[in-house]
Structures are given as C-alpha cells and as structure tokens.
Scaffold this motif. Structure first.
Motif, mmCIF file in Angstrom:
data_model
loop_
_atom_site.group_PDB
_atom_site.id
_atom_site.type_symbol
_atom_site.label_atom_id
_atom_site.label_comp_id
_atom_site.label_asym_id
_atom_site.label_seq_id
_atom_site.Cartn_x
_atom_site.Cartn_y
_atom_site.Cartn_z
ATOM 1 N N HIS A 160 0.839 -1.051 0.053
ATOM 2 C CA HIS A 160 0.035 -0.136 0.115
ATOM 3 C C HIS A 160 1.089 1.309 -0.011
ATOM 4 O O HIS A 160 1.858 1.312 0.995
ATOM 5 C CB HIS A 160 -0.810 -0.170 1.316
ATOM 6 N N SER A 161 0.812 2.045 -0.990
ATOM 7 C CA SER A 161 1.656 3.344 -0.942
ATOM 8 C C SER A 161 3.033 2.864 -1.222
ATOM 9 O O SER A 161 3.798 3.552 -0.463
ATOM 10 C CB SER A 161 1.302 4.338 -0.156
ATOM 11 N N GLY A 162 3.560 1.794 -1.518
ATOM 12 C CA GLY A 162 4.765 1.344 -1.550
ATOM 13 C C GLY A 162 5.156 0.903 -0.360
ATOM 14 O O GLY A 162 6.580 0.339 -0.356
ATOM 15 N N LYS A 163 4.685 0.619 0.558
ATOM 16 C CA LYS A 163 5.030 0.036 2.020
ATOM 17 C C LYS A 163 4.298 -1.338 2.109
ATOM 18 O O LYS A 163 3.136 -1.623 1.697
ATOM 19 C CB LYS A 163 4.641 0.894 3.090
ATOM 20 N N PRO A 164 5.040 -2.397 2.343
ATOM 21 C CA PRO A 164 4.282 -3.811 2.446
ATOM 22 C C PRO A 164 3.346 -3.937 3.521
ATOM 23 O O PRO A 164 3.735 -3.556 4.518
ATOM 24 C CB PRO A 164 5.823 -4.650 2.882
ATOM 25 N N VAL A 165 2.527 -4.597 3.005
ATOM 26 C CA VAL A 165 1.314 -5.161 3.784
ATOM 27 C C VAL A 165 1.510 -6.502 4.424
ATOM 28 O O VAL A 165 1.355 -6.613 5.508
ATOM 29 C CB VAL A 165 0.005 -5.098 3.114
ATOM 30 N N LEU A 166 2.150 -7.248 3.425
ATOM 31 C CA LEU A 166 2.616 -8.702 3.742
ATOM 32 C C LEU A 166 3.948 -8.616 3.583
ATOM 33 O O LEU A 166 4.446 -8.009 2.875
ATOM 34 C CB LEU A 166 1.951 -9.470 2.648
ATOM 35 N N CYS A 167 4.547 -9.717 4.415
ATOM 36 C CA CYS A 167 5.975 -9.600 4.198
ATOM 37 C C CYS A 167 6.473 -10.069 2.784
ATOM 38 O O CYS A 167 6.139 -11.104 2.446
ATOM 39 C CB CYS A 167 6.698 -10.812 5.312
ATOM 40 N N PRO A 168 7.197 -9.194 2.354
ATOM 41 C CA PRO A 168 7.962 -9.497 0.920
ATOM 42 C C PRO A 168 9.086 -10.346 0.800
ATOM 43 O O PRO A 168 9.950 -10.594 1.623
ATOM 44 C CB PRO A 168 8.036 -8.092 0.405
ATOM 45 N N PHE A 169 9.226 -10.816 -0.131
ATOM 46 C CA PHE A 169 10.583 -11.623 -0.576
ATOM 47 C C PHE A 169 10.806 -11.439 -1.996
ATOM 48 O O PHE A 169 10.135 -11.099 -2.621
ATOM 49 C CB PHE A 169 10.477 -13.082 -0.066
ATOM 50 N N GLY A 170 12.218 -11.632 -2.367
ATOM 51 C CA GLY A 170 12.549 -11.598 -3.640
ATOM 52 C C GLY A 170 12.323 -12.556 -4.671
ATOM 53 O O GLY A 170 11.914 -13.735 -4.113
ATOM 54 N N GLN A 171 12.224 -12.414 -5.725
ATOM 55 C CA GLN A 171 11.830 -13.362 -6.755
ATOM 56 C C GLN A 171 12.642 -14.741 -6.851
ATOM 57 O O GLN A 171 12.374 -15.445 -7.415
ATOM 58 C CB GLN A 171 11.672 -12.552 -8.177
ATOM 59 N N ASP A 172 13.882 -14.450 -6.391
ATOM 60 C CA ASP A 172 14.718 -15.659 -6.353
ATOM 61 C C ASP A 172 14.939 -16.207 -5.015
ATOM 62 O O ASP A 172 15.891 -16.986 -5.016
ATOM 63 C CB ASP A 172 16.170 -15.320 -7.019
ATOM 64 N N ASP A 173 14.523 -15.626 -3.824
ATOM 65 C CA ASP A 173 14.813 -15.973 -2.693
ATOM 66 C C ASP A 173 13.796 -17.270 -2.161
ATOM 67 O O ASP A 173 12.784 -17.674 -2.824
ATOM 68 C CB ASP A 173 14.142 -14.968 -1.480
ATOM 69 N N LEU A 174 14.521 -18.157 -1.123
ATOM 70 C CA LEU A 174 13.511 -19.091 -0.705
ATOM 71 C C LEU A 174 12.546 -18.606 0.103
ATOM 72 O O LEU A 174 12.715 -17.613 0.749
ATOM 73 C CB LEU A 174 14.614 -19.806 0.263
ATOM 74 N N THR A 175 11.381 -18.804 -0.252
ATOM 75 C CA THR A 175 10.297 -18.544 0.504
ATOM 76 C C THR A 175 10.293 -18.698 2.129
ATOM 77 O O THR A 175 10.338 -19.853 2.360
ATOM 78 C CB THR A 175 8.989 -18.964 -0.043
ATOM 79 N N PRO A 176 10.228 -17.721 2.738
ATOM 80 C CA PRO A 176 10.063 -18.049 4.446
ATOM 81 C C PRO A 176 8.892 -18.795 4.533
ATOM 82 O O PRO A 176 7.812 -18.300 4.421
ATOM 83 C CB PRO A 176 9.924 -16.581 5.059
#
Length: 173
Positions: A34-50
């Motif tokens: 929302h407005s460039g701030k994460p609502v959900l914990c983000p992760f990178g497109q090559d990261d291992l998903t938490p």
C-alpha cells in the motif's frame, strides 16, 4: 544461462495505491503493498520463501502424520517431507506450492492461474485448482476453486497463510 526468476513468471497487478506481485511458482503472493509499503512480508523473486508465506497449500493445508490418510475406504500414503525438528514425520502442506501454475487470465487488476494435479504417489485424484487474485481500492481478494475432473470424489482442502508485515519484516525484496 536463464534469466527467469526462480519463482517463475511474476504477475503485477495494481489499483490506486495498492499493488501486488503473484508468482507462477505455487501461485503465491510475493508482494502486497500500500503506497509502496509492504502489507505482507515481501521476498525477492529468487529468494527461498520464508516457510509457506503466501503459497496456496493444497490438497491438504497442514501436516499429515506419517504421510498417511484414509479416504473412501482406501488407505493412501504420500511422501514425508517434514522430518525436523525431530521427532516429526509428516507430509507437510500438500503439493500445489511445488508446481509452476499455468497463466489463464491476466489483467491490470487481476491474475488467474491454474494447476491440474498429475497422478501423484498417494494422491491419484484428478483435481484442478484455479486461483484468481483481484485487487481494487478495498484490497486484495483471492478466490480459489478446486473441482474434480471426474465423478469420483476426491479429498481436498486448502489455505493460504500470508504473513502480515510489521514494519521490520523478516524477509526483504
């Protein structure tokens, strides 16, 4: 050398101040802002998903002790994939998160993907999943259907466990 992200294709949807990125792998939510701030914990497109943050977990959404279950008078055994911390011996969270889903219908404000389970060891049921993420000024709305492709009943359940960002989220994008 491939340049595709390890989480597959990235589908960006947005409406007003809200935006989301849905991945091909597991049809998971990689970002929701929302407005460039994460609502959900983000992760990178090559990261291992938490853990299973943002994935669709199906055809079972939790742990199956010893990977065994009974359905329709038959006994089934699926591969065990959770063994630590000991003494765990579970089949954890189904199969859907392990597959690249097929893109069905992308728009600026929604994306639909589908997955038809192959004939899997311990889950011989012909089930398809269809997941649509739609975004508007009120938020992000996921809709998932899981019909069988034949008249034979099939066990199925699902969930998607997104992690809310707390301002100091554990993963970064």
């Amino acid at each position: 050398m491939s340049t595709q992200a390890r989480t597959g294709n990235q589908y960006c949807i947005h409406a007003g101040e809200l935006s989301a990125v849905i991945c091909q792998l597991g049809a998971k939510i990689r970002r929701f802002d929302h407005s460039g701030k994460p609502v959900l914990c983000p992760f990178g497109q090559d990261d291992l998903t938490p853990t299973c943050n943002g994935y669709i977990l199906a055809p079972w959404p939790n742990r199956m002790e010893n990977g065994e279950y009974d359905f329709g008078g038959s006994h089934y055994r699926v591969p065990v994939n959770e063994q630590t911390p000991k003494p765990r011996n579970n089949a954890n969270h189904g199969f859907a998160y392990q597959y690249f889903w097929r893109l069905e219908c992308p728009t600026e404000t929604s994306v639909t993907q589908s997955l038809r389970f192959p004939n899997l060891d311990g889950y011989p049921f012909d089930v398809s999943l269809k997941a649509t993420y739609a975004i508007d000024e009120r938020g992000l709305s996921p809709t998932v259907t899981a019909p069988t492709n034949h008249s034979r009943p099939a066990p199925r359940a699902l969930c998607f466990p997104p992690w809310l960002a707390d301002g100091g989220h554990a993963a970064t994008a």
